[in-house]
Structure formats: structure tokens, C-alpha cells
Design an enzyme around this catalytic site. Structure first.
Site, PDB file in Angstrom:
ATOM      1  N   GLU A  44       0.862  -1.189   0.000  1.00 51.63           N
ATOM      2  CA  GLU A  44       0.000   0.000   0.000  1.00 51.63           C
ATOM      3  C   GLU A  44       0.896   1.236   0.000  1.00 51.63           C
ATOM      4  OE1 GLU A  44      -2.287   3.021  -0.008  1.00 51.63           O
ATOM      5  OE2 GLU A  44      -3.223   1.058  -0.285  1.00 51.63           O
ATOM      6  N   CYS A  54     -15.537   6.739   1.314  1.00 57.10           N
ATOM      7  CA  CYS A  54     -16.878   7.338   1.247  1.00 57.10           C
ATOM      8  C   CYS A  54     -17.157   8.212   2.471  1.00 57.10           C
ATOM      9  CB  CYS A  54     -17.941   6.240   1.141  1.00 57.10           C
ATOM     10  SG  CYS A  54     -17.638   5.107  -0.229  1.00 57.10           S
ATOM     11  N   VAL A  91       3.997  -0.187  -5.661  1.00 63.04           N
ATOM     12  CA  VAL A  91       4.358  -1.125  -6.726  1.00 63.04           C
ATOM     13  C   VAL A  91       4.539  -0.318  -8.008  1.00 63.04           C
ATOM     14  CG1 VAL A  91       3.562  -3.065  -8.132  1.00 63.04           C
ATOM     15  CG2 VAL A  91       3.263  -3.103  -5.642  1.00 63.04           C
TER      16      VAL A  91
END
Length: 466
Positions: A44, A54, A91
Site C-alpha cells: 500500500e 466514502c 508497486v
């Protein structure tokens, strides 16, 4: 093929992206297979895992007091469950033929390759940032991750002026406009469309427009932003359209999001018309046996129109993760598709939609009738009965329900779930008129607004069908 570690063999799952879809997949796979059978490494690039994007507008607006309330599971909790979650690690390349991913530690800059047996791509979506002059100036904010939300709050705490301009009037734009009003800002919303909430037909969007102006928000529709002006220190000072200039101490982008699929595209994986990854019903990337994808980076099947759509919502991301985790661990699960249900609110006005809008139905080549009715959320004589507008689309000849939009007071929004179930079941509006829905005066009139609309739709179809 499996990786050999000394003299024992176990499979390795690599997950790219540590939010809803990625960590749901990792957690589900871990529940089904222990660490001795399956090693799980997740990457991450942000500071947070498993958070509710949200919820960001409600945190910025002050309804949610603390950022940590939006975190479902911390990195430490994931690690305690046997998932090697590497935070602040991006990544940078997927090597599909070599079955490995390259990552970079954002703190140290160190890079390394990590081999995998199975790969899950859950890279999410990124806010649309049109290539306008000044779009990257300090004070211009997208809100997609908790890092983004924190950056916006930091700006608000440092900014003396109280003028906010929100660009775009979709869900995020509308919710952020309300959040900024709650914080005492003067808010202008600049919107390309004829009305806010392009996920509704314009006649229903008009109701949202009126509610926003009722809150003291200045709505500027049919306006294209051409540039963002900066002042001292390069900070944002105004938003410019073809016709006007709107002073701004802070700018929030609410123009929507795009699938974050640059890595996947570079690796030659299949993308759809919305640039989202294409998967089968098991959420396996098409043409790739050991790669899955889910969440905001994929396209999903619209069960009403039969075409692929991109819908960035946490509900789908979590379901995708469950499906992927089951399949990675050797089980079998599918995600059949969506009907396009969404709810939102502006102050006390609830906004809901599911299925097709008029323009979607036209695009799908469907012939339809649409009706709009006014009703109340409760029996008219019961206290606090709020007005509600329901719009319903039904297919000519077959009578099949195609879509529903609802705008109204308390109790309006979640009524759309009745329509979402009816759409999924392929019901006709005629069948809907006899649905056995819960009734008592505090909850609805004798004829629920959804049923009133269904009856009107049946009448309209009878009038137009020879």
C-alpha cells in the site's frame, strides 16, 4: 508453480493496494488458508489501510470527529492476522511473464522484486485532474484517500480566507460542498452539466440544485473551468471559466474518478472502454489464470443494460474482495454484476438512483416510458411527513422496470433498495404494484411512493402500447 522456501513449499499471494478490495481479498484468503499453506504479502503506497473513502466528506465537514473512525482495520491488525502488509510501498511494475512485482519503499527509495504465485490488483481509482494551468497549485485538492483528506484539512487549518470553489457536482462534489458550508466557508460549485448530479436525469438534478442553493451554495452550471489562477507563494487564488472568475482560497476537485490502471496497462492486461480492468464473473483478469482484480480499478457488468460500467463504490469493492479471496484460496465465488444503485444527501435532502437514466436507456436502444410522481414519506396526517419525488422508467411492451430515481426528505433514499431488488429480479412494473411492502403510518402512506410510481408506469404503458 509454487515457490520453494528451503525444503518446504507454499503458495504466495501478492496484493497490490491495501484498501477495501485488496484487504478484503487478503483477509478472506487468510480465513480459508493458514500461513503454512499460503503466504500473503500486500503493498500500500499510502499511510492507511482498509479505510472508508466514502466517509471522507463527513470527516472534512465535521460529522465524523476523528480520522481513525474511518479505518476499519489498521496495518497492525492485518499483520496480527498473518498478512505481511507493507505500507508506504508503491508497486512500480508488474512483470506478468516473470510472475513478480517491483516495489519501491517511499521512505528509503529502496526497490525490490517480489515473486508471486497469485496476484490481486486492487489499485483503486484516482480523482480526475484535467490538465489545466494551475491544477497542481497548492490549495487544489482531490479527495480519494485518507492522505488526501488529511492534506485538505491541513490546508483548511492554514488558510485565512473563507472562499471555497468545488469543481464538479457529482456525489463527491455535492458532499464536499456541504462539508465546506458546515465549516463556515462561502462555497461556489462550478459544474459542466446543466444540473448537479449527472447520475440523475436533469429534471431530478434540478431538485438537488434548489436544495444546494437553499443551503447558501452558489451553483454555476453549464460552466467549463479553463484555468486556475495562483497568487503569492504560488497558492491558488481563483478559478476561471469561459465567462467568469471565482475567487478561491481553497479548491476541491469533484470531477469524478478514473480507474488507476497504468500499471496493469503497462503489463499488457486487458482494459475496457472506461480504462478499467476486465475480469470474468470470478473476478479473474480475462486471459490470466493467476491474476485477479477488484474494486475501483475494474469495470463491472450492468445487469440492466448488459454493458460494462465503471462504478467506484466501497460496497462493490468489499464484495469483489470476498469473491477474490474465496477463489484465490481454492473455493469458488462469483460477482454477477450491478444495477447501479447509489444514495447521497445534501443537508436533509436524500438523493437516490438505481438502474438506467433516460439517456442510458436511449443509448442501450431501449424503448421506454417514464413517469414522475410526488408523494410523502409517511401517511399525510402523520407528523413530519416529508415530500418525495419518484421517477420511474419502464420498458415498452415488456413492462420491465428499467430505473428509479428518488429525491426527497428523510426516508426517501433507502427506498431505492426496493427498486434495486426489483431490477435484479427482472420484475415488471405490473408485478411491482402488488409487492407486499411494510406499512404503518409512521413509515409510509397506504400506497408506498414506489408502488404509486409503479401504478403510474403501468397506466402510461397501457396508454402507449397498442
Amino acid at each position: 508453480m509454487s515457490m520453494s522456501h528451503g525444503n518446504r513449499t507454499k503458495e504466495r499471494l501478492v496484493v497490490v493496494g491495501g484498501d477495501a478490495a485488496g484487504m478484503s481479498a487478503a483477509s478472506r484468503a487468510r480465513r480459508l488458508k493458514g500461513p503454512d499453506e499460503l503466504e500473503i504479502i500486500a503493498f500500500e503506497r499510502g499511510h492507511f489501510s482498509s479505510f472508508s473513502a466514502c466517509g471522507i466528506p463527513y470527516w472534512v465537514g465535521g460529522d465524523v470527529a476523528d480520522r481513525d473512525q474511518l479505518i476499519a482495520r489498521s496495518p497492525e491488525e492485518h499483520r496480527a492476522r498473518g498478512i505481511d502488509l507493507r505500507m508506504r510501498t508503491e508497486v512500480t511494475e508488474l512483470d506478468v511473464d516473470g510472475r513478480r512485482v517491483r516495489s519501491r519503499d517511499l521512505e528509503s527509495g529502496a526497490e525490490e522484486w517480489t515473486p508471486y504465485d497469485k496476484l490481486v490488483i486492487a489499485t483503486g481509482a484516482r480523482p480526475v485532474r484535467p490538465p489545466l494551468p494551475g491544477i497542481d497549485a497548492p490549495g487544489v485538492h482531490g479527495v480519494q484517500t485518507l492522505d488526501d483528506g488529511q492534506a485538505l484539512l491541513d490546508t483548511l487549518s492554514r488558510t485565512e480566507g473563507r472562499r471555497a470553489v468545488v469543481i464538479g457536482a457529482g456525489y463527491i462534489g455535492v458532499e464536499m460542498a456541504e462539508a465546506m458550508i458546515n465549516r463556515g466557508y462561502e462555497v461556489t460549485v462550478v459544474n459542466r452539466g446543466t444540473e448537479p448530479m449527472a447520475t440523475l436525469d436533469p429534471d431530478m438534478g434540478r431538485l438537488v440544485h434548489d436544495a444546494m442553493e437553499g443551503l447558501g451554495i452558489t451553483m454555476v452550471n453549464d460552466a467549463e473551468v479553463t484555468k486556475i489562477l495562483t497568487g503569492e507563494g504560488g497558492r491558488v487564488r481563483a478559478v476561471v471559466t469561459e465567462d467568469a472568475e471565482y475567487p478561491a482560497d481553497v479548491v476541491v476537485l469533484g470531477i469524478g474518478v478514473r480507474p488507476e490502471t497504468a500499471l496493469a496497462e503497462a503489463a499488457g492486461l486487458p482494459l475496457g472502454t472506461h480504462r478499467g480492468l476486465l475480469t470474468d464473473l470470478a473476478m479473474r483478469v480475462r486471459g490470466h489464470e493467476d491474476i485477479w482484480a477488484g474494486g475501483d480499478c475494474v469495470e463491472v457488468l450492468d445487469l440492466v443494460s448488459g454493458s460494462e460500467r465503471h462504478i467506484a463504490l466501497g460496497t462493490h469493492a468489499n464484495k469483489h474482495g470476498q469473491v477474490i479471496g474465496s477463489n484465490v484460496a481454492g473455493g469458488y465465488a462469483t460477482f454477477p454484476g450491478v444495477v447501479g444503485t447509489a444514495v447521497s444527501k445534501v443537508c436533509d435532502l436524500e438523493i437516490a438512483r438505481t438502474g438506467l437514466r433516460e439517456k442510458d436507456a436511449h443509448r442501450a436502444g431501449l424503448r421506454f416510458e417514464s413517469v414522475t410522481i410526488e408523494a410523502t414519506s409517511r401517511a399525510g396526517y402523520y407528523p413530519d411527513a416529508d415530500p418525495m419525488t419518484v421517477k420511474m422508467l419502464a420498458e415498452l411492451r415488456t413492462g420491465r422496470l428499467l430505473g428509479v430515481q428518488i429525491v426527497g426528505g428523510e426516508g426517501a433514499g433507502k427506498r431505492v433498495d426496493i427498486a434495486a431488488v426489483a431490477l435484479t429480479a427482472g420484475m415488471t412494473v405490473e408485478q411491482m404494484t402488488s409487492l407486499d411492502l411494510g406499512y404503518a403510518p409512521p413509515f409510509s402512506p397506504v400506497w408506498d411512493p414506489i408502488l404509486v410510481a409503479a401504478r403510474q408506469a403501468v397506466s402510461a404503458l397501457r396508454r402507449t402500447t397498442p
